[in-house]
Design an enzyme around this catalytic site. Structure first.
Site, PDB file in Angstrom:
ATOM      1  N   LYS A 118     -66.837 -61.020  -0.191  1.00 44.09           N
ATOM      2  CA  LYS A 118     -67.407 -60.279  -1.331  1.00 44.09           C
ATOM      3  C   LYS A 118     -68.877 -60.659  -1.553  1.00 44.09           C
ATOM      4  CE  LYS A 118     -63.516 -58.303  -2.901  1.00 44.09           C
ATOM      5  NZ  LYS A 118     -63.181 -56.958  -3.128  1.00 44.09           N
ATOM      6  N   LYS A 200     -59.517 -53.968   6.586  1.00 41.89           N
ATOM      7  CA  LYS A 200     -58.419 -53.753   5.648  1.00 41.89           C
ATOM      8  C   LYS A 200     -58.656 -52.482   4.836  1.00 41.89           C
ATOM      9  CE  LYS A 200     -57.919 -55.729   1.601  1.00 41.89           C
ATOM     10  NZ  LYS A 200     -57.510 -56.322   0.337  1.00 41.89           N
ATOM     11  N   LYS A 203     -59.498 -50.649  -1.917  1.00 44.93           N
ATOM     12  CA  LYS A 203     -59.803 -49.651  -2.939  1.00 44.93           C
ATOM     13  C   LYS A 203     -61.277 -49.615  -3.311  1.00 44.93           C
ATOM     14  CE  LYS A 203     -57.437 -52.169  -6.473  1.00 44.93           C
ATOM     15  NZ  LYS A 203     -58.024 -53.502  -6.693  1.00 44.93           N
TER      16      LYS A 203
HETATM   17  P1  ATP Z   1     -60.750 -54.670  -3.738  1.00 40.70           P
HETATM   18  O1  ATP Z   1     -61.249 -53.749  -2.674  1.00 40.70           O
HETATM   19  O2  ATP Z   1     -61.254 -54.345  -5.111  1.00 40.70           O
HETATM   20  O3  ATP Z   1     -60.914 -56.121  -3.393  1.00 40.70           O
HETATM   21  P2  ATP Z   1     -58.065 -54.231  -2.771  1.00 40.70           P
HETATM   22  O4  ATP Z   1     -57.903 -52.817  -2.400  1.00 40.70           O
HETATM   23  O5  ATP Z   1     -58.234 -55.207  -1.673  1.00 40.70           O
HETATM   24  O6  ATP Z   1     -59.194 -54.414  -3.873  1.00 40.70           O
HETATM   25  P3  ATP Z   1     -56.482 -55.817  -4.435  1.00 40.70           P
HETATM   26  O7  ATP Z   1     -56.534 -55.502  -5.887  1.00 40.70           O
HETATM   27  O8  ATP Z   1     -57.301 -56.954  -3.950  1.00 40.70           O
HETATM   28  O9  ATP Z   1     -56.797 -54.544  -3.596  1.00 40.70           O
HETATM   29  O10 ATP Z   1     -54.987 -56.065  -3.984  1.00 40.70           O
HETATM   30  C1  ATP Z   1     -53.852 -55.736  -4.693  1.00 40.70           C
HETATM   31  C2  ATP Z   1     -52.627 -56.263  -3.979  1.00 40.70           C
HETATM   32  O11 ATP Z   1     -52.369 -55.446  -2.848  1.00 40.70           O
HETATM   33  C3  ATP Z   1     -52.766 -57.677  -3.430  1.00 40.70           C
HETATM   34  O12 ATP Z   1     -51.512 -58.298  -3.454  1.00 40.70           O
HETATM   35  C4  ATP Z   1     -53.214 -57.474  -2.020  1.00 40.70           C
HETATM   36  O13 ATP Z   1     -52.869 -58.534  -1.182  1.00 40.70           O
HETATM   37  C5  ATP Z   1     -52.459 -56.202  -1.662  1.00 40.70           C
HETATM   38  N1  ATP Z   1     -53.233 -55.390  -0.722  1.00 40.70           N
HETATM   39  C6  ATP Z   1     -54.443 -54.834  -0.944  1.00 40.70           C
HETATM   40  N2  ATP Z   1     -54.873 -54.146   0.134  1.00 40.70           N
HETATM   41  C7  ATP Z   1     -53.873 -54.276   1.054  1.00 40.70           C
HETATM   42  C8  ATP Z   1     -53.721 -53.789   2.386  1.00 40.70           C
HETATM   43  N3  ATP Z   1     -54.656 -53.049   2.955  1.00 40.70           N
HETATM   44  N4  ATP Z   1     -52.580 -54.089   3.044  1.00 40.70           N
HETATM   45  C9  ATP Z   1     -51.608 -54.835   2.453  1.00 40.70           C
HETATM   46  N5  ATP Z   1     -51.706 -55.324   1.200  1.00 40.70           N
HETATM   47  C10 ATP Z   1     -52.819 -55.053   0.503  1.00 40.70           C
END
Ligand code: ATP
Ligand code: LTN
Length: 337
Positions: A118, A200, A203
């Protein structure tokens, strides 16, 4: 209101309202939350304190927060069985976070890969909150004497740090915190972007490779049809050499319940032109009820607000018990008899 039982183990998890929930967070986290609600005491927060570690538009943050609650419920989290609440409604999170800061080493935080990622992405705003993020997450978990933390693979390091902090604190003051375990799904712990199978699905970087829970069916289909794969034509699970196809197979398996073998057999000799829309259709059907139910729930703000009020009340009660004990242990003076 959720009934808690002393015989059941406790689960806690959370997601930041920093963007639209994605298929990644659904498969990696929320889907498991739903499966666990019958057998555990379940507490799920919307981690708005965590969301502001990256700059947010205030009006959008407010909107995404209530939408995320509606989506939690639409994904099958029953407010009668789970405590659903907003992190900022329960001050004990920030309060315990401060105390735990004093039991966390700078060297430990320097090793966190999410902080490194980040910081690289938000080089103009490497704030202390971003650095301290895992300590607040440890407070979220430890406040509820949590046994299990269902998260995707990317959060494992944070749960391990939480255990280290708890161990250090317990080592000084006795058994104050229960030791939590990460609960990472065997399938779908890391869903990759459809446009870049090396990164990955996330969002806050939503693009053509990201599917959100509220996307329209035609957009979902278009994104799957354009998914990046490889130059072969064979549908085969090989996460090293065929990252794109293996990711699609993982999504397909999560959406349909088919095994990798069944998928390989069904698409033997058929090529990607048939496989990609098949996965797209499966995801459309997986998400259709979630989208429709979210839209319905969003029309009833009074109900959603009442879920948050009840959740905050219940979470605050549970959290205060641990926080009071922590304050006593570290030596804060109390006027209580
Ligand atoms: P950001 O982009 O704002 O960091 P994010 O999309 O990575 O957000 P998080 O809010 O960090 O989402 O994650 C929410 C939950 O979903 C966490 O438990 C995270 O491990 C899981 N998660 C997020 N993205 C994935 C993915 N691509 N595959 C599997 N699990 C995920
Ligand atoms: N850091 C998590 C969100 C989160 C969380 C938690 C997860 C905040 N508090 C407590 C599990 C337990 C993420 O998904 N990025």
């Amino acid at each position: 209101m959720a009934e808690f039982s002393k015989e059941k183990k406790t689960i806690l998890s959370g997601i930041k309202p920093s963007g639209e929930l994605t298929l990644g967070s659904y498969i990696g986290a929320i889907r498991n939350w739903k499966q666990l609600q019958e057998d555990y005491n379940c507490i799920y927060c919307i981690a708005d304190l965590h969301a502001i570690t990256v700059r947010q538009d205030p009006a959008l943050l407010r909107k995404r927060t209530i939408m995320q609650l509606a989506q939690y419920i639409a994904c099958g989290l029953d407010p009668e069985k789970n405590v659903l609440f907003l992190q900022s409604h329960v001050p004990a999170h920030a309060e315990l976070g401060w105390v735990l800061n004093c039991y966390t080493m700078v060297g430990e935080l320097n090793r966190m890969t999410q902080f490194k990622d980040k910081s690289a992405k938000h080089a103009d705003n490497i704030n202390a909150g971003l650095y301290d993020y895992p300590v607040l997450m440890a407070a979220d978990i430890l406040l509820y004497q949590t046994d299990l933390v269902p998260v995707g693979e990317d959060q494992k390091q944070h749960v391990e740090l939480c255990r280290d902090i708890a161990n250090r604190f317990n080592g000084v003051y006795g058994d104050v915190f229960k030791m939590p375990e990460p609960f990472i799904p065997k399938l779908g712990a890391r869903i990759m972007s459809l446009s870049d199978p090396e990164s990955k699905m996330s969002k806050s970087e939503s693009d053509a490779g990201c599917i959100t829970l509220l996307d329209r069916p035609e957009d979902i289909m278009a994104r799957f049809k354009r998914a990046v794969t490889d130059s072969e034509t064979c549908v085969r699970f090989d996460p090293v050499n065929k990252k794109g196809i293996s990711n699609l197979m993982t999504i397909c398996s999560a959406a349909t319940g088919m095994t990798f073998e069944q998928i390989e057999n069904q698409f033997a000799g058929k090529g990607y032109g048939e496989f990609k829309p098949f996965v797209g259709e499966a995801v459309v059907e997986l998400l259709r009820p979630v989208r429709e139910e979210t839209e319905r729930l969003l029309k009833d703000k009074a109900y959603l607000n009442s879920v948050l009020d009840n959740g905050a009340q219940q979470a605050s009660y549970l959290a205060r018990r641990t926080l009071s004990k922590v304050y006593r242990k570290v030596g804060f003076y109390s006027t209580d008899k």
